[in-house]
Design a protein around this motif. Structure first.
Motif, PDB file in Angstrom:
ATOM      1  N   ARG A  43      62.975  46.480 104.946  1.00 14.41           N
ATOM      2  CA  ARG A  43      62.840  46.232 103.519  1.00 14.41           C
ATOM      3  C   ARG A  43      64.094  45.532 103.010  1.00 14.41           C
ATOM      4  O   ARG A  43      65.208  45.928 103.332  1.00 14.41           O
ATOM      5  CB  ARG A  43      62.617  47.551 102.774  1.00 14.41           C
ATOM      6  CG  ARG A  43      62.203  47.406 101.336  1.00 14.41           C
ATOM      7  CD  ARG A  43      61.726  48.731 100.776  1.00 14.41           C
ATOM      8  NE  ARG A  43      60.545  49.216 101.489  1.00 14.41           N
ATOM      9  CZ  ARG A  43      59.816  50.260 101.089  1.00 14.41           C
ATOM     10  NH1 ARG A  43      60.149  50.914  99.980  1.00 14.41           N
ATOM     11  NH2 ARG A  43      58.776  50.658 101.784  1.00 14.41           N
ATOM     12  N   GLU A  44      63.908  44.472 102.219  1.00 14.96           N
ATOM     13  CA  GLU A  44      65.062  43.707 101.753  1.00 14.96           C
ATOM     14  C   GLU A  44      65.075  43.579 100.244  1.00 14.96           C
ATOM     15  O   GLU A  44      64.020  43.536  99.579  1.00 14.96           O
ATOM     16  CB  GLU A  44      65.096  42.311 102.385  1.00 14.96           C
ATOM     17  CG  GLU A  44      63.947  41.416 101.999  1.00 14.96           C
ATOM     18  CD  GLU A  44      64.130  39.985 102.515  1.00 14.96           C
ATOM     19  OE1 GLU A  44      65.156  39.697 103.168  1.00 14.96           O
ATOM     20  OE2 GLU A  44      63.242  39.158 102.243  1.00 14.96           O
ATOM     21  N   PHE A  45      66.264  43.486  99.708  1.00 21.14           N
ATOM     22  CA  PHE A  45      66.469  43.334  98.278  1.00 21.14           C
ATOM     23  C   PHE A  45      66.002  41.965  97.811  1.00 21.14           C
ATOM     24  O   PHE A  45      66.226  40.958  98.496  1.00 21.14           O
ATOM     25  CB  PHE A  45      67.951  43.523  97.958  1.00 21.14           C
ATOM     26  CG  PHE A  45      68.336  43.137  96.570  1.00 21.14           C
ATOM     27  CD1 PHE A  45      68.997  41.948  96.320  1.00 21.14           C
ATOM     28  CD2 PHE A  45      68.023  43.956  95.496  1.00 21.14           C
ATOM     29  CE1 PHE A  45      69.351  41.572  95.037  1.00 21.14           C
ATOM     30  CE2 PHE A  45      68.374  43.596  94.208  1.00 21.14           C
ATOM     31  CZ  PHE A  45      69.036  42.402  93.981  1.00 21.14           C
ATOM     32  N   VAL A  46      65.373  41.927  96.632  1.00 23.50           N
ATOM     33  CA  VAL A  46      64.934  40.662  96.039  1.00 23.50           C
ATOM     34  C   VAL A  46      65.671  40.401  94.731  1.00 23.50           C
ATOM     35  O   VAL A  46      66.307  39.363  94.556  1.00 23.50           O
ATOM     36  CB  VAL A  46      63.417  40.672  95.783  1.00 23.50           C
ATOM     37  CG1 VAL A  46      62.989  39.393  95.061  1.00 23.50           C
ATOM     38  CG2 VAL A  46      62.647  40.818  97.099  1.00 23.50           C
ATOM     39  N   ALA A  47      65.575  41.337  93.786  1.00 23.83           N
ATOM     40  CA  ALA A  47      66.198  41.146  92.480  1.00 23.83           C
ATOM     41  C   ALA A  47      66.332  42.485  91.785  1.00 23.83           C
ATOM     42  O   ALA A  47      65.573  43.414  92.068  1.00 23.83           O
ATOM     43  CB  ALA A  47      65.388  40.178  91.619  1.00 23.83           C
ATOM     44  N   ALA A  48      67.308  42.574  90.869  1.00 22.25           N
ATOM     45  CA  ALA A  48      67.518  43.809  90.117  1.00 22.25           C
ATOM     46  C   ALA A  48      67.980  43.493  88.707  1.00 22.25           C
ATOM     47  O   ALA A  48      68.596  42.448  88.465  1.00 22.25           O
ATOM     48  CB  ALA A  48      68.540  44.699  90.813  1.00 22.25           C
ATOM     49  N   ILE A  49      67.695  44.409  87.803  1.00 18.59           N
ATOM     50  CA  ILE A  49      68.141  44.274  86.423  1.00 18.59           C
ATOM     51  C   ILE A  49      68.688  45.617  85.963  1.00 18.59           C
ATOM     52  O   ILE A  49      68.071  46.661  86.185  1.00 18.59           O
ATOM     53  CB  ILE A  49      66.996  43.789  85.500  1.00 18.59           C
ATOM     54  CG1 ILE A  49      67.491  43.591  84.067  1.00 18.59           C
ATOM     55  CG2 ILE A  49      65.811  44.742  85.535  1.00 18.59           C
ATOM     56  CD1 ILE A  49      66.501  42.817  83.202  1.00 18.59           C
ATOM     57  N   ARG A  50      69.892  45.575  85.373  1.00 21.08           N
ATOM     58  CA  ARG A  50      70.499  46.792  84.838  1.00 21.08           C
ATOM     59  C   ARG A  50      70.331  46.765  83.334  1.00 21.08           C
ATOM     60  O   ARG A  50      70.721  45.802  82.668  1.00 21.08           O
ATOM     61  CB  ARG A  50      71.979  46.855  85.217  1.00 21.08           C
ATOM     62  CG  ARG A  50      72.666  48.149  84.853  1.00 21.08           C
ATOM     63  CD  ARG A  50      74.003  48.287  85.572  1.00 21.08           C
ATOM     64  NE  ARG A  50      74.992  47.355  85.076  1.00 21.08           N
ATOM     65  CZ  ARG A  50      75.915  47.656  84.156  1.00 21.08           C
ATOM     66  NH1 ARG A  50      75.940  48.847  83.627  1.00 21.08           N
ATOM     67  NH2 ARG A  50      76.800  46.749  83.786  1.00 21.08           N
ATOM     68  N   TRP A  51      69.738  47.820  82.804  1.00 22.88           N
ATOM     69  CA  TRP A  51      69.408  47.799  81.392  1.00 22.88           C
ATOM     70  C   TRP A  51      70.649  47.741  80.508  1.00 22.88           C
ATOM     71  O   TRP A  51      70.707  46.953  79.563  1.00 22.88           O
ATOM     72  CB  TRP A  51      68.568  49.022  81.027  1.00 22.88           C
ATOM     73  CG  TRP A  51      67.246  49.094  81.712  1.00 22.88           C
ATOM     74  CD1 TRP A  51      66.745  50.135  82.422  1.00 22.88           C
ATOM     75  CD2 TRP A  51      66.226  48.063  81.756  1.00 22.88           C
ATOM     76  NE1 TRP A  51      65.488  49.839  82.902  1.00 22.88           N
ATOM     77  CE2 TRP A  51      65.147  48.568  82.493  1.00 22.88           C
ATOM     78  CE3 TRP A  51      66.128  46.775  81.233  1.00 22.88           C
ATOM     79  CZ2 TRP A  51      63.985  47.845  82.735  1.00 22.88           C
ATOM     80  CZ3 TRP A  51      64.966  46.043  81.474  1.00 22.88           C
ATOM     81  CH2 TRP A  51      63.917  46.593  82.214  1.00 22.88           C
ATOM     82  N   SER A  52      71.648  48.544  80.833  1.00 21.89           N
ATOM     83  CA  SER A  52      72.866  48.526  80.040  1.00 21.89           C
ATOM     84  C   SER A  52      73.694  47.309  80.411  1.00 21.89           C
ATOM     85  O   SER A  52      74.161  47.183  81.532  1.00 21.89           O
ATOM     86  CB  SER A  52      73.678  49.799  80.296  1.00 21.89           C
ATOM     87  OG  SER A  52      74.901  49.744  79.605  1.00 21.89           O
TER      88      SER A  52
END
Length: 122
Positions: A43-52
């Motif tokens: 499994r590989e990372f694609v994208a992330a979003i941090r709300w703060s």
């Protein structure tokens, strides 16, 4: 009970676009992300979003083609995928973390969706 439900996967020709959605319920999260897993691969990372703060992160392989966005109030995250390639074929998973950790490491995420298949035909 925490649930992450993905939708939007499917079959698309190379060069096409798809938009994935993930709705989370049951908890508030500090960060949500998309990972993917192709057959026989990790499994590989694609994208992330941090709300703060609204920090956004992408894997190099998808920069300029994929866009992550979301609505913190609705605990919903999207992945707009453009210029799709055959190597993007995988099961895409939504993930969420309560607090902290490395954005790119799957082991840092507390909750996972069931996954949605994306198949790109060449």
């Amino acid at each position: 009970q925490v649930q992450l439900v993905e939708s939007g996967g499917g079959l698309v020709q190379a060069g096409g676009s798809l938009r994935l959605s993930c709705v989370a319920s049951g908890r508030a999260f500090s960060r949500m992300a998309w990972f993917r897993q192709a057959p026989g691969k990790e499994r590989e990372f694609v994208a992330a979003i941090r709300w703060s703060g609204g920090n956004i992160y992408y894997a190099d392989s998808v920069k300029g083609r994929f866009t992550i966005s979301g609505d913190n109030a609705k605990n919903t995250v999207y992945l707009q995928m453009n210029s799709l390639k055959s190597e993007d074929t995988a099961v895409y998973y939504c993930a969420a973390v309560l607090w902290g950790g490395s954005y790119y490491s799957a082991t840092q995420y507390d909750y996972w969706g069931q996954g949605t298949q994306v198949t790109v035909s060449s």
